[in-house]
Design a protein around this motif. Structure first.
Motif, PDB file in Angstrom:
ATOM      1  N   ILE A  17       0.858  -1.191   0.000  1.00 28.25           N
ATOM      2  CA  ILE A  17       0.000   0.000   0.000  1.00 28.25           C
ATOM      3  C   ILE A  17       0.893   1.238   0.000  1.00 28.25           C
ATOM      4  O   ILE A  17       0.704   2.168  -0.771  1.00 28.25           O
ATOM      5  N   TYR A  18       1.893   1.222   0.876  1.00 30.13           N
ATOM      6  CA  TYR A  18       2.771   2.395   0.962  1.00 30.13           C
ATOM      7  C   TYR A  18       3.459   2.669  -0.371  1.00 30.13           C
ATOM      8  O   TYR A  18       3.507   3.820  -0.817  1.00 30.13           O
ATOM      9  N   PHE A  19       3.983   1.629  -1.010  1.00 27.12           N
ATOM     10  CA  PHE A  19       4.695   1.851  -2.270  1.00 27.12           C
ATOM     11  C   PHE A  19       3.776   2.475  -3.316  1.00 27.12           C
ATOM     12  O   PHE A  19       4.146   3.430  -3.993  1.00 27.12           O
ATOM     13  N   GLY A  20       2.574   1.912  -3.428  1.00 26.16           N
ATOM     14  CA  GLY A  20       1.629   2.452  -4.407  1.00 26.16           C
ATOM     15  C   GLY A  20       1.259   3.886  -4.093  1.00 26.16           C
ATOM     16  O   GLY A  20       1.323   4.779  -4.957  1.00 26.16           O
ATOM     17  N   VAL A  21       0.919   4.115  -2.832  1.00 28.72           N
ATOM     18  CA  VAL A  21       0.479   5.444  -2.411  1.00 28.72           C
ATOM     19  C   VAL A  21       1.602   6.460  -2.590  1.00 28.72           C
ATOM     20  O   VAL A  21       1.391   7.566  -3.103  1.00 28.72           O
ATOM     21  N   ALA A  22       2.832   6.067  -2.193  1.00 28.98           N
ATOM     22  CA  ALA A  22       3.955   6.997  -2.306  1.00 28.98           C
ATOM     23  C   ALA A  22       4.244   7.311  -3.765  1.00 28.98           C
ATOM     24  O   ALA A  22       4.539   8.455  -4.128  1.00 28.98           O
ATOM     25  N   TYR A  23       4.120   6.308  -4.613  1.00 29.39           N
ATOM     26  CA  TYR A  23       4.335   6.529  -6.048  1.00 29.39           C
ATOM     27  C   TYR A  23       3.316   7.535  -6.570  1.00 29.39           C
ATOM     28  O   TYR A  23       3.666   8.534  -7.201  1.00 29.39           O
ATOM     29  N   GLY A  24       2.062   7.270  -6.265  1.00 34.32           N
ATOM     30  CA  GLY A  24       1.000   8.174  -6.718  1.00 34.32           C
ATOM     31  C   GLY A  24       1.180   9.581  -6.186  1.00 34.32           C
ATOM     32  O   GLY A  24       0.925  10.568  -6.879  1.00 34.32           O
ATOM     33  N   TYR A  25       1.676   9.657  -4.948  1.00 30.37           N
ATOM     34  CA  TYR A  25       1.864  10.945  -4.303  1.00 30.37           C
ATOM     35  C   TYR A  25       2.952  11.764  -4.984  1.00 30.37           C
ATOM     36  O   TYR A  25       2.873  12.980  -5.069  1.00 30.37           O
ATOM     37  N   MET A  26       3.984  11.063  -5.494  1.00 26.91           N
ATOM     38  CA  MET A  26       5.134  11.767  -6.065  1.00 26.91           C
ATOM     39  C   MET A  26       4.870  12.220  -7.497  1.00 26.91           C
ATOM     40  O   MET A  26       5.594  13.065  -8.012  1.00 26.91           O
ATOM     41  N   VAL A  27       3.872  11.621  -8.146  1.00 28.92           N
ATOM     42  CA  VAL A  27       3.678  11.887  -9.574  1.00 28.92           C
ATOM     43  C   VAL A  27       3.490  13.373  -9.850  1.00 28.92           C
ATOM     44  O   VAL A  27       4.132  13.945 -10.737  1.00 28.92           O
TER      45      VAL A  27
ATOM     46  N   TRP B  20      -6.754   9.402   3.707  1.00 28.87           N
ATOM     47  CA  TRP B  20      -6.716   8.340   4.715  1.00 28.87           C
ATOM     48  C   TRP B  20      -5.590   7.357   4.435  1.00 28.87           C
ATOM     49  O   TRP B  20      -4.842   6.980   5.334  1.00 28.87           O
ATOM     50  N   LEU B  21      -5.467   6.963   3.165  1.00 25.31           N
ATOM     51  CA  LEU B  21      -4.401   6.024   2.805  1.00 25.31           C
ATOM     52  C   LEU B  21      -3.041   6.590   3.183  1.00 25.31           C
ATOM     53  O   LEU B  21      -2.190   5.894   3.732  1.00 25.31           O
ATOM     54  N   LEU B  22      -2.848   7.870   2.895  1.00 21.06           N
ATOM     55  CA  LEU B  22      -1.559   8.512   3.196  1.00 21.06           C
ATOM     56  C   LEU B  22      -1.300   8.533   4.687  1.00 21.06           C
ATOM     57  O   LEU B  22      -0.191   8.270   5.138  1.00 21.06           O
ATOM     58  N   SER B  23      -2.341   8.876   5.461  1.00 21.65           N
ATOM     59  CA  SER B  23      -2.077   9.150   6.870  1.00 21.65           C
ATOM     60  C   SER B  23      -2.229   7.926   7.750  1.00 21.65           C
ATOM     61  O   SER B  23      -1.761   7.943   8.881  1.00 21.65           O
ATOM     62  N   VAL B  24      -2.875   6.873   7.294  1.00 22.16           N
ATOM     63  CA  VAL B  24      -2.972   5.695   8.169  1.00 22.16           C
ATOM     64  C   VAL B  24      -2.156   4.484   7.662  1.00 22.16           C
ATOM     65  O   VAL B  24      -1.055   4.263   8.166  1.00 22.16           O
ATOM     66  N   PRO B  25      -2.622   3.725   6.692  1.00 22.68           N
ATOM     67  CA  PRO B  25      -1.847   2.519   6.366  1.00 22.68           C
ATOM     68  C   PRO B  25      -0.462   2.815   5.786  1.00 22.68           C
ATOM     69  O   PRO B  25       0.514   2.166   6.176  1.00 22.68           O
ATOM     70  N   ALA B  26      -0.370   3.809   4.886  1.00 24.73           N
ATOM     71  CA  ALA B  26       0.938   4.114   4.305  1.00 24.73           C
ATOM     72  C   ALA B  26       1.866   4.644   5.380  1.00 24.73           C
ATOM     73  O   ALA B  26       3.054   4.316   5.421  1.00 24.73           O
TER      74      ALA B  26
END
Lengths: 216, 225, 279, 428
Positions: A174-184, B184-190
């Motif tokens: 989840i973190y990898f996907g979210v971080a990738y999307g966040y950096m785009v 939510w994804l950013l602040s909790v699971p990630a």
């Protein structure tokens, strides 16, 4: 517009296109830009190193009779013994100094800045008012502990440990996907900056100038 | 001689490292002074070392020119740029920070090259995402969904899309909108995963530092005893 | 090989081309989308708008060249607002690269508004130490910066005549791409010397700034290209930020579309590609 | 109970709390809203964990804070150079009601809840002109909008600013450091007796052999990057340690290893390490110092040069190990385009996703630091991994336990000891 600025814009536009040509394939324009870049940036680095460190910290200190600065200077010069086969061991002394410094600074700073701080942020009441914050607290706690269990090296992954490590991977993904999307978005804006330069600062004024030339 | 080559560097590593640790825990001025002093020393040494780096760079290109390898002309260009920039910055202009040829070179040559190289990322981020974000395995799907929610949820489009769906299908209103989901994804699971990485990193960094300070790990010095 | 398999193995150079085109077209055609101004951007705008004529504004240029595409349109919009209202600006930077950025912006503004260095604005330049610099400015501005960026004695610069510390400024604009010195301007500048601060930062950093807005430690946040576009809207012109916003959205939609296309093709082709991501 | 409270201070606060409560009750009883009530207690103490430059003035809260909060109530400190005075008319410090409670500064006073009833101010003892530390005497006044002159407390206090040698608020860091140092040493001894220690598979590291073999078969070079940071990052040192093992295998396989460097110091170290690895592998003649070089010193010129080199030399295998910033994807995508097998590993959390998507294998965070031990199979280093694991287990248990206790604290808010684990992890 002043001539040197005009020259600069054309030069910068040329370099921009040369670098972008690499997206198609390696070519002479890219090679030229690459070599100019390496030359100029290294020259820049040398000048900054001289004026900001050697001039300000060594020569100025010697001018004020702060003789202690001779020690790092000698250590810096000792790096040059690498060019000699016999004396190259001397260069290990400044290297040892730097590594000792790095390790000594890293140990306490990372305990405080990473370990203690993130543990502190994680320890929160799990049972709080409201369903949503309670769930979030539980998910957070679960994610952190399972993530940590994923990193265990000497514990065999079987039974509950296996489940926890698997869950840890889930959170990491989840973190990898979210971080990738966040950096785009941030990366896109860098490209926009270049396109803005090419179109607004280079092409459009040039076309306008040509228009003036022929349109009277 | 063995002592100077092997033991002395190890002793220096340990002593310097120990002093840095002590100075972290003590407000005593002489220790704090030593800490800032050591920091400056490291900078000075590293800047002297830059000469070795530049020498290595020049040597590599010199070999190409001498052997007339394919594309040695580029190496000549590199030489000209390096010498020109250094000459202007060191000999011609004492105040390099404002005006002048040096800053002009920085502004119109170095900066555009930096920004353009950096901006290649926008292209690569698209091609890497296109290739890797496919629902092949469970893990890959999780990554894909996370990335998509973030990418859509953090632009105005996401809010518009969620609002539209919420208005059209009333039942969906119990599902939070994309911007809220992204947040939510950013602040909790990630955040949880990031913290786990950080905690592991801290342990790894400290353990590595201690191995170095205790002289257990000495591979970086060419290994061997 | 069916069409879906071909799409899956498309040469990445076509992707590069799509991205390039989708970014360039909106800028060439000067498309603009309606921009909605958020309260956090208005917070900065209103604070500057409410300053009396001749008020002193401190601007700290704390971002690196790599953040220029995001930050420069914003910095220009805000500086245009300040100088357009006839306010006076003192610039400073906490990071070495900030000197080049600050100088360039001042030169651009000087041309646009016919300003005079030392009278309408001054640039103190860079000094290492992050929080220490903030504290130094708070106690004694001329003591901590005896000379400005132009190597002039700060005691003789006309604009600095009545400026002795941070307390003498009416507003501060913090333009930053990182939390330099652990939010030194807010923690020391705001809390110790009571200066009102507006934050202008990159999109990535903006999320982290909201707690400061809630605690009323900043009057507002201008975040990334989007914030800059909103500021341009408030100023009533379409600059590179508003054009850039459209281009950014277009690239963004293109990337999302590509990912979706890749997955559709993947499902329809039912074929396993070679490379698996590892974790 | 927070460990930060010193026993002396405990006594002081206990006594003053009692006095405060008595007076507070008395004043409430009198109930004269028109008059300012003086604090019951006023004391000066040395600032803990500073270099002997300042002292703290601490006083109990005036009951007037409750009754006249809306009247702009504030405290005023007056200073004199001798106990007899004269106390300067000009105020040394004005103390408002925001962020001046002792409980607002746990770094100085610890976490005891009783500190909510006291206020403090830190006063420098350094003479502004001579820059020497000098002892001063202080009096406390209280005022608000309704009075012209502050009401003064008779007590005159002083304290000597003493040099402290230990930053007592960092005791938790010290404790963790000592624990880990102990574990490192103990686990080494333990590992010597148990050489066949279990270590889980780390796929990225297992692939190293395959990656080098592939390059040998294809007759193409191997590229190894130590990352963006100079040697001042532990990740770089970890990467250089891994390089030693990689270089040894490369020497055995008779492949070519290219190491472009961004820093002169890392170049020096990588040359040393690779040379030694070739010597250890018995092939000192195969070592070519020109393959380990400085390519460019600035972030993106390094990227441009390495990318250019990649497409020209076409390495069969790329190693990206160390700290990486924006260049991570710029390097990995170019590597992908030439079909190289790529093994990455970084401690930069924001770059891991890029490496995961664009590389074949990625070492996540701590795995980078474990890699050297894993590759070496040396019992001493493997024992160290055990030590890291024990630390993590302790940490996990403390986090879980701390969360449970914090949950209980919600139901028993007066049981302050329930917050002890959380407070232990407070970075002050």
């Amino acid at each position: 517009m002043i001539w040197h600025e005009l020259l600069g814009i054309w030069l910068a536009a040329g370099f921009t296109l040369a670098i972008y040509s690499f997206l198609y394939k390696d070519n002479p324009a890219y090679k030229l830009a690459e070599h100019i870049y390496v030359g100029v940036s290294t020259g820049y680095l040398i000048c900054i190193a001289y004026w900001e460190v050697i001039d300000k910290k060594v020569i100025a200190a010697l001018g004020q009779h702060e003789w202690i600065v001779i020690i790092p200077t000698l250590m810096g010069l000792a790096m040059f013994t690498r060019f000699s086969k016999k004396a190259s061991w001397v260069s290990r002394i400044p290297l040892a100094f730097i590594i000792g410094y790095t390790a000594g600074v890293a140990a306490p700073n990372n305990i405080q800045g990473l370990l203690i701080e993130h543990s502190y942020a994680t320890i929160n009441p799990v049972l709080t008012a409201g369903f949503a914050p309670q769930l979030n607290a539980i998910i957070m706690l679960l994610g952190v502990t399972c993530g940590m269990i994923y990193f265990f090296f000497s514990v065999e992954r079987k039974g509950p440990i296996k489940v926890a490590a698997r869950l840890g991977i889930f959170f990491l993904m989840i973190y990898f996907g979210v971080a990738y999307g966040y950096m785009v978005m941030g990366r896109e804006s860098i490209l926009i900056g270049r396109l803005n330069f090419l179109i607004l600062d280079w092409i459009k004024p040039t076309l306008a100038a040509i228009g003036r030339l022929f349109g009277g | 001689m063995g002592f100077f080559k092997r033991q002395l560097p190890m002793i220096i590593v340990s002593v310097v490292g120990f002093l840095m640790i002590v100075s972290y825990f003590s407000p005593a001025p002489f220790l704090q002074g030593m800490f800032t002093g050591a920091n400056e020393w490291v900078q000075i040494i590293a800047n002297f070392a830059l000469v070795i780096g530049v020498f290595s760079l020049m040597r590599a290109h010199y070999i190409k020119i001498k052997r007339k390898e394919a594309g040695y002309g580029y190496s000549i260009v590199m030489y000209i740029c390096l010498i020109f920039m250094t000459f202007v910055g060191l000999a011609l202009e004492r105040n390099i920070k404002s005006g002048g040829v040096f800053m002009w070179m920085f502004k119109w040559v170095n900066t555009p090259l930096t920004m353009t190289t950096f901006s290649l990322l926008a292209f690569y981020i698209a091609s890497a995402a296109y290739r890797a974000f496919r629902a092949r395995t469970f893990d890959a799907t999780v990554m894909l969904v996370g990335a998509l929610i973030l990418m859509i949820g953090r632009v105005p489009l996401g809010a518009m899309l969620s609002d539209f769906v919420h208005q059209q299908i009333t039942v969906t209103q119990i599902i939070p909108g994309l911007p809220e989901m992204a947040g939510w994804l950013l602040s909790v699971p990630a955040m949880a995963a990031r913290r786990a990485i950080f905690l592991g990193l801290a342990v790894g960094i400290v353990a590595t530092s201690l191995r170095i300070l205790f002289g257990i790990e000495r591979t970086y010095m060419g290994g061997g005893d | 090989m069916n069409i879906w398999e071909r799409i899956l193995q498309i040469d990445r150079r076509y992707i590069f081309l799509l991205i390039g085109i989708s970014g360039a077209i909106p800028i060439i055609m000067s498309f603009s989308l309606p921009t909605f101004v958020t309260p956090e951007v208005r917070g900065v705008y209103n604070a500057i708008d409410a300053l009396p004529e001749g008020a002193m504004v401190l601007v700290s240029f704390d971002y690196e060249p790599s953040a220029m595409p995001e930050m420069d349109p914003m910095a220009k919009a805000i500086l245009r607002h300040i100088f357009g209202r006839g306010l006076k600006v003192v610039g400073v930077t906490l990071i070495p690269y900030g000197t080049g950025i600050g100088e360039e912006l001042f030169v651009a503004m000087e041309r646009e508004f016919n300003l005079k260095q030392g009278v309408d604005y001054d640039f103190l330049g860079y000094k290492p130490g992050y929080q220490a610099v903030v504290l130094g400015l708070g106690q004694d501005l001329k003591g901590s910066f005896p000379k400005n960026f132009y190597e002039q004695d700060t005691r003789t610069v006309p604009i600095l005549k009545d400026i002795n510390s941070l307390r003498d400024f009416d507003y501060m604009m913090w333009l930053h791409d990182d939390a330099y010195g652990g939010y030194g301007w807010i923690i020391y500048g705001r809390q110790n010397y009571g200066i009102d601060i507006g934050s202008g930062c990159t999109a990535i950093l903006a999320t982290g700034m909201y707690p400061f807005l809630q605690a009323e430690q900043v009057t507002g946040i201008v975040g990334g290209l989007k914030g800059a576009a909103e500021y341009e809207k408030l100023m009533g012109y379409t600059g590179s930020a508003r054009l850039g916003m459209v281009a950014q959205s277009s690239i963004h939609v293109m990337i999302i579309g590509l990912i979706l296309l890749g997955n559709i093709a993947f499902i329809l082709s039912k074929r396993k590609p070679k490379k698996e991501p590892s974790g | 109970m927070s460990g930060k409270t010193h026993s002396g201070k405990c006594g002081f606060f206990a006594v003053s709390l009692t006095v405060f409560l008595c007076i507070a009750m008395a004043t409430v009883g009198i109930g004269q809203p028109g008059e300012l009530v003086l604090p019951a207690e006023f004391k000066a103490i040395d600032t803990p964990h500073d270099a002997g430059k300042s002292i703290l003035l601490v006083w109990s809260r005036s009951p007037s804070e409750e009754t006249r909060a809306d009247k702009g109530l504030e405290y005023v400190i007056y200073e004199a150079t001798s106990p007899e005075g004269p106390f300067k008319v000009e105020e040394k410090a004005i103390v408002g009601l925001e962020d001046t409670l002792c409980s607002d500064a746990p770094a100085l006073f610890g976490f005891s809840p009783r500190h909510k009833n006291f206020r403090f101010v830190e006063i420098s003892q350094v003479d502004e002109e001579t820059e020497e530390v000098r002892q001063h005497w202080y009096r406390l006044g209280i005022r608000d909008e309704t009075v012209t002159e502050p009401v003064m407390l008779d007590t005159i206090v002083t304290a000597k600013a003493r040099m402290n040698y230990f930053m007592s608020h960092r005791w938790n860091t010290l404790l963790v450091l000592l624990l880990m140092a102990g574990l490192v040493l103990v686990c080494i001894e333990w590992a010597k007796k148990h050489p066949d220690l279990f270590i889980r598979k780390i796929p990225g590291i297992d692939a190293v052999d395959e990656a080098i073999g592939r390059a040998t078969e294809m007759g193409k070079p191997i590229m190894y990057l130590t990352g963006y940071s100079d040697i001042d990052s532990i990740a770089t040192i970890a990467s250089i340690n891994i390089l030693a093992h990689v270089a040894k295998k490369v020497a055995q396989y008779d492949s070519r290893l290219i190491v472009p460097n961004k820093w002169a110091v890392t170049m020096t170290l990588t040359q040393e390490v690779v040379k030694q690895a070739y010597i250890n592998a018995g092939r000192p003649d195969a070592y070519n110092a020109d393959d380990i070089f400085f390519i460019a010193g600035e972030q993106f010129s390094y990227v441009a040069a390495v990318d250019g080199m990649m497409v020209r030399e076409k390495p069969a295998t790329n190693f990206f190990l160390g700290s990486f910033a924006a260049e991570s994807l710029l390097l990995a995508e170019t590597g992908f385009s030439i079909g190289a097998l790529q093994i990455a590993g970084t401690d930069s959390t924001y770059q891991i996703p890029f490496f995961v998507t664009a590389c074949d294998y990625c070492l996540i965070g701590e795995e980078l630091y474990a890699a050297s031990a894993y590759l070496s199979r040396e019992p001493r280093l493997l024992g160290n991994l055990k030590g890291q694991d024990i630390t993590k287990i302790i940490l996990t248990i403390l986090i879980l336990l701390g969360s449970v206790l914090m949950s209980l604290h919600v139901f028993y808010p007066e049981q302050h000891w329930l917050q002890a684990i959380k407070h232990f992890f407070a970075a002050l």
